[in-house]
Design a protein around this motif. Structure first.
Motif, mmCIF file in Angstrom:
data_model
loop_
_atom_site.group_PDB
_atom_site.id
_atom_site.type_symbol
_atom_site.label_atom_id
_atom_site.label_comp_id
_atom_site.label_asym_id
_atom_site.label_seq_id
_atom_site.Cartn_x
_atom_site.Cartn_y
_atom_site.Cartn_z
ATOM 1 N N ALA A 102 -0.654 10.639 -23.054
ATOM 2 C CA ALA A 102 -0.298 11.627 -22.028
ATOM 3 C C ALA A 102 -0.214 10.974 -20.650
ATOM 4 C CB ALA A 102 -1.312 12.768 -22.005
ATOM 5 N N ARG A 103 -1.129 10.046 -20.368
ATOM 6 C CA ARG A 103 -1.090 9.349 -19.084
ATOM 7 C C ARG A 103 0.183 8.501 -18.988
ATOM 8 N NH1 ARG A 103 -4.800 12.497 -19.019
ATOM 9 N NH2 ARG A 103 -6.889 12.102 -18.207
ATOM 10 N N ARG A 104 0.523 7.812 -20.083
ATOM 11 C CA ARG A 104 1.730 6.981 -20.072
ATOM 12 C C ARG A 104 2.970 7.842 -19.858
ATOM 13 N NH1 ARG A 104 4.391 2.179 -23.606
ATOM 14 N NH2 ARG A 104 6.339 2.350 -22.476
ATOM 15 N N ALA A 105 3.050 8.978 -20.532
ATOM 16 C CA ALA A 105 4.202 9.863 -20.361
ATOM 17 C C ALA A 105 4.314 10.315 -18.911
ATOM 18 C CB ALA A 105 4.093 11.066 -21.300
ATOM 19 N N GLU A 106 3.184 10.577 -18.266
ATOM 20 C CA GLU A 106 3.200 10.993 -16.858
ATOM 21 C C GLU A 106 3.660 9.851 -15.959
ATOM 22 O OE1 GLU A 106 2.677 13.110 -13.220
ATOM 23 O OE2 GLU A 106 3.356 13.562 -15.238
ATOM 24 N N PHE A 107 3.174 8.645 -16.213
ATOM 25 C CA PHE A 107 3.649 7.481 -15.447
ATOM 26 C C PHE A 107 5.149 7.292 -15.646
ATOM 27 C CE2 PHE A 107 -0.791 5.732 -15.386
ATOM 28 C CZ PHE A 107 -0.873 5.451 -14.044
ATOM 29 N N ASP A 108 5.595 7.361 -16.897
ATOM 30 C CA ASP A 108 7.026 7.166 -17.187
ATOM 31 C C ASP A 108 7.868 8.214 -16.462
ATOM 32 O OD1 ASP A 108 6.516 4.949 -18.802
ATOM 33 O OD2 ASP A 108 6.614 6.095 -20.671
ATOM 34 N N ARG A 109 7.410 9.453 -16.454
ATOM 35 C CA ARG A 109 8.128 10.521 -15.747
ATOM 36 C C ARG A 109 8.186 10.225 -14.256
ATOM 37 N NH1 ARG A 109 7.348 14.044 -12.153
ATOM 38 N NH2 ARG A 109 5.125 13.651 -12.068
ATOM 39 N N TRP A 110 7.027 9.866 -13.697
ATOM 40 C CA TRP A 110 6.954 9.643 -12.259
ATOM 41 C C TRP A 110 7.750 8.411 -11.834
ATOM 42 C CZ3 TRP A 110 5.060 6.065 -8.724
ATOM 43 C CH2 TRP A 110 4.948 6.530 -7.405
ATOM 44 N N LEU A 111 7.693 7.342 -12.622
ATOM 45 C CA LEU A 111 8.375 6.096 -12.272
ATOM 46 C C LEU A 111 9.884 6.134 -12.496
ATOM 47 C CD1 LEU A 111 5.752 3.580 -13.661
ATOM 48 C CD2 LEU A 111 6.414 3.831 -11.255
ATOM 49 N N ASP A 112 10.371 7.147 -13.202
ATOM 50 C CA ASP A 112 11.805 7.268 -13.447
ATOM 51 C C ASP A 112 12.550 7.287 -12.108
ATOM 52 O OD1 ASP A 112 14.426 8.662 -13.798
ATOM 53 O OD2 ASP A 112 13.735 8.829 -15.868
ATOM 54 N N PRO A 113 13.603 6.489 -11.984
ATOM 55 C CA PRO A 113 14.364 6.464 -10.719
ATOM 56 C C PRO A 113 14.826 7.847 -10.261
ATOM 57 C CG PRO A 113 15.057 4.665 -12.134
ATOM 58 C CD PRO A 113 14.120 5.527 -12.960
ATOM 59 N N ALA A 114 15.049 8.767 -11.194
ATOM 60 C CA ALA A 114 15.483 10.117 -10.821
ATOM 61 C C ALA A 114 14.410 10.871 -10.036
ATOM 62 C CB ALA A 114 15.872 10.909 -12.067
ATOM 63 N N ASN A 115 13.169 10.406 -10.110
ATOM 64 C CA ASN A 115 12.089 11.053 -9.371
ATOM 65 C C ASN A 115 12.037 10.610 -7.906
ATOM 66 O OD1 ASN A 115 9.741 12.762 -9.115
ATOM 67 N ND2 ASN A 115 8.499 10.908 -9.147
ATOM 68 N N PHE A 116 12.937 9.731 -7.494
ATOM 69 C CA PHE A 116 12.907 9.209 -6.132
ATOM 70 C C PHE A 116 14.234 9.443 -5.428
ATOM 71 C CE2 PHE A 116 9.545 7.161 -8.370
ATOM 72 C CZ PHE A 116 8.521 7.124 -7.433
ATOM 73 N N THR A 117 14.141 9.767 -4.152
ATOM 74 C CA THR A 117 15.328 9.959 -3.331
ATOM 75 C C THR A 117 15.916 8.601 -2.971
ATOM 76 O OG1 THR A 117 14.065 9.919 -1.277
ATOM 77 C CG2 THR A 117 14.354 12.090 -2.337
ATOM 78 N N ASP A 118 17.084 8.607 -2.358
ATOM 79 C CA ASP A 118 17.726 7.356 -1.953
ATOM 80 C C ASP A 118 16.881 6.551 -0.976
ATOM 81 O OD1 ASP A 118 19.886 7.906 -3.573
ATOM 82 O OD2 ASP A 118 21.107 8.742 -1.951
ATOM 83 N N ASP A 119 16.021 7.242 -0.206
ATOM 84 C CA ASP A 119 15.153 6.519 0.728
ATOM 85 C C ASP A 119 13.747 6.298 0.150
ATOM 86 O OD1 ASP A 119 14.383 9.165 0.895
ATOM 87 O OD2 ASP A 119 14.186 9.162 3.078
ATOM 88 N N ALA A 120 13.655 6.297 -1.205
ATOM 89 C CA ALA A 120 12.439 5.939 -1.955
ATOM 90 C C ALA A 120 11.296 6.944 -1.818
ATOM 91 C CB ALA A 120 11.971 4.544 -1.574
ATOM 92 N N GLN A 121 11.590 8.182 -1.460
ATOM 93 C CA GLN A 121 10.557 9.212 -1.393
ATOM 94 C C GLN A 121 10.436 9.890 -2.757
ATOM 95 O OE1 GLN A 121 8.598 9.635 1.442
ATOM 96 N NE2 GLN A 121 9.738 7.772 1.928
ATOM 97 N N GLN A 122 9.203 10.119 -3.197
ATOM 98 C CA GLN A 122 9.007 10.777 -4.487
ATOM 99 C C GLN A 122 9.431 12.245 -4.411
ATOM 100 O OE1 GLN A 122 4.826 10.715 -5.517
ATOM 101 N NE2 GLN A 122 4.206 11.719 -3.636
ATOM 102 N N GLN B 95 0.820 -1.206 0.000
ATOM 103 C CA GLN B 95 0.000 0.000 0.000
ATOM 104 C C GLN B 95 0.857 1.261 0.000
ATOM 105 O OE1 GLN B 95 -2.644 -0.393 3.359
ATOM 106 N NE2 GLN B 95 -3.620 -2.199 2.487
ATOM 107 N N ARG B 96 0.446 2.221 -0.844
ATOM 108 C CA ARG B 96 1.078 3.541 -0.925
ATOM 109 C C ARG B 96 2.563 3.462 -1.284
ATOM 110 N NH1 ARG B 96 -2.313 7.490 1.023
ATOM 111 N NH2 ARG B 96 -0.566 8.872 1.372
ATOM 112 N N THR B 97 2.910 2.536 -2.187
ATOM 113 C CA THR B 97 4.293 2.394 -2.621
ATOM 114 C C THR B 97 4.407 2.632 -4.125
ATOM 115 O OG1 THR B 97 4.142 0.034 -3.143
ATOM 116 C CG2 THR B 97 4.713 0.619 -0.854
ATOM 117 N N ARG B 98 5.627 2.842 -4.552
ATOM 118 C CA ARG B 98 5.933 2.989 -5.964
ATOM 119 C C ARG B 98 5.505 1.735 -6.733
ATOM 120 N NH1 ARG B 98 11.400 2.350 -8.930
ATOM 121 N NH2 ARG B 98 10.996 3.473 -10.852
ATOM 122 N N VAL B 99 5.733 0.573 -6.140
ATOM 123 C CA VAL B 99 5.388 -0.699 -6.789
ATOM 124 C C VAL B 99 3.880 -0.799 -7.014
ATOM 125 C CG1 VAL B 99 5.443 -3.216 -6.536
ATOM 126 C CG2 VAL B 99 7.432 -1.847 -5.899
ATOM 127 N N ALA B 100 3.082 -0.338 -6.074
ATOM 128 C CA ALA B 100 1.627 -0.373 -6.225
ATOM 129 C C ALA B 100 1.199 0.463 -7.426
ATOM 130 C CB ALA B 100 0.953 0.137 -4.952
#
Length: 173
Positions: free
Chosen positions: A142-162, A66-71
């Protein structure tokens, strides 16, 4: 085994057999990459190939999912499969109109709110109003581009925070 819908092994086995052999709904296990440990389940249901319409539902996440990147990625992969592999034109999300977390999730994932079907069902003897959401094929790029942007590892900190939120740049109509 606790009391409830699977009070004994035979009822659990029967439910599992049904889920693994069903085409509609088509149950999908959400597995941890690498270990194969199941963390959740979701299904593609109400499949209407003639109209190229399908619904996501029966979503059940473990507490760890719940409430994770994987979800979020699991929902993205299902949408991508619906539009890009199946070639469908409409992807639906429905929930009890009183289920605010589910309604918020649908909007966050890029589904557009379509309205409330009043007294749509009777659940346990009570009228249920159903909130309907959809995503259509013309919106998918457009939705796919937004998912791809958000899921990019660069969008997450070392402790997995968006760093930025999903749907920050693309708003549902």
């Amino acid at each position: 085994m606790p009391d409830g819908p699977f009070a004994d092994r035979a009822s659990f086995d029967a439910a599992l057999h049904y889920k693994t052999n069903s085409d509609d709904p088509l149950f999908c296990a959400i597995l941890e990459n690498g270990t194969g440990t199941a963390f959740g389940i979701a299904s593609l249901m109400r499949n209407e190939p003639k109209h190229r319409v399908i619904e996501v539902g029966g979503i059940m996440y473990s507490h760890a999912l719940q409430r994770t990147r994987v979800a979020t990625e699991a929902m993205y992969l299902m949408a991508r499969h619906v539009f890009e592999t199946m070639g469908y034109r409409r992807y639906e999300w429905k929930c009890n109109s009183q289920n605010e977390p589910s309604r918020a999730a649908a909007l966050r994932l890029g589904f557009a709110f379509e309205g409330i079907f009043r007294q749509h069902m009777i659940i346990k003897g009570v009228n249920r109003d159903t909130a309907w959401f959809s995503m259509i094929d013309s919106e998918w790029p457009a939705r796919r581009a937004e998912f791809d942007r958000w899921l990019d590892p660069a969008n997450f900190t070392d402790d997995a925070q968006q760093r930025t939120r999903l749907n920050q740049q693309v708003r549902c109509s």
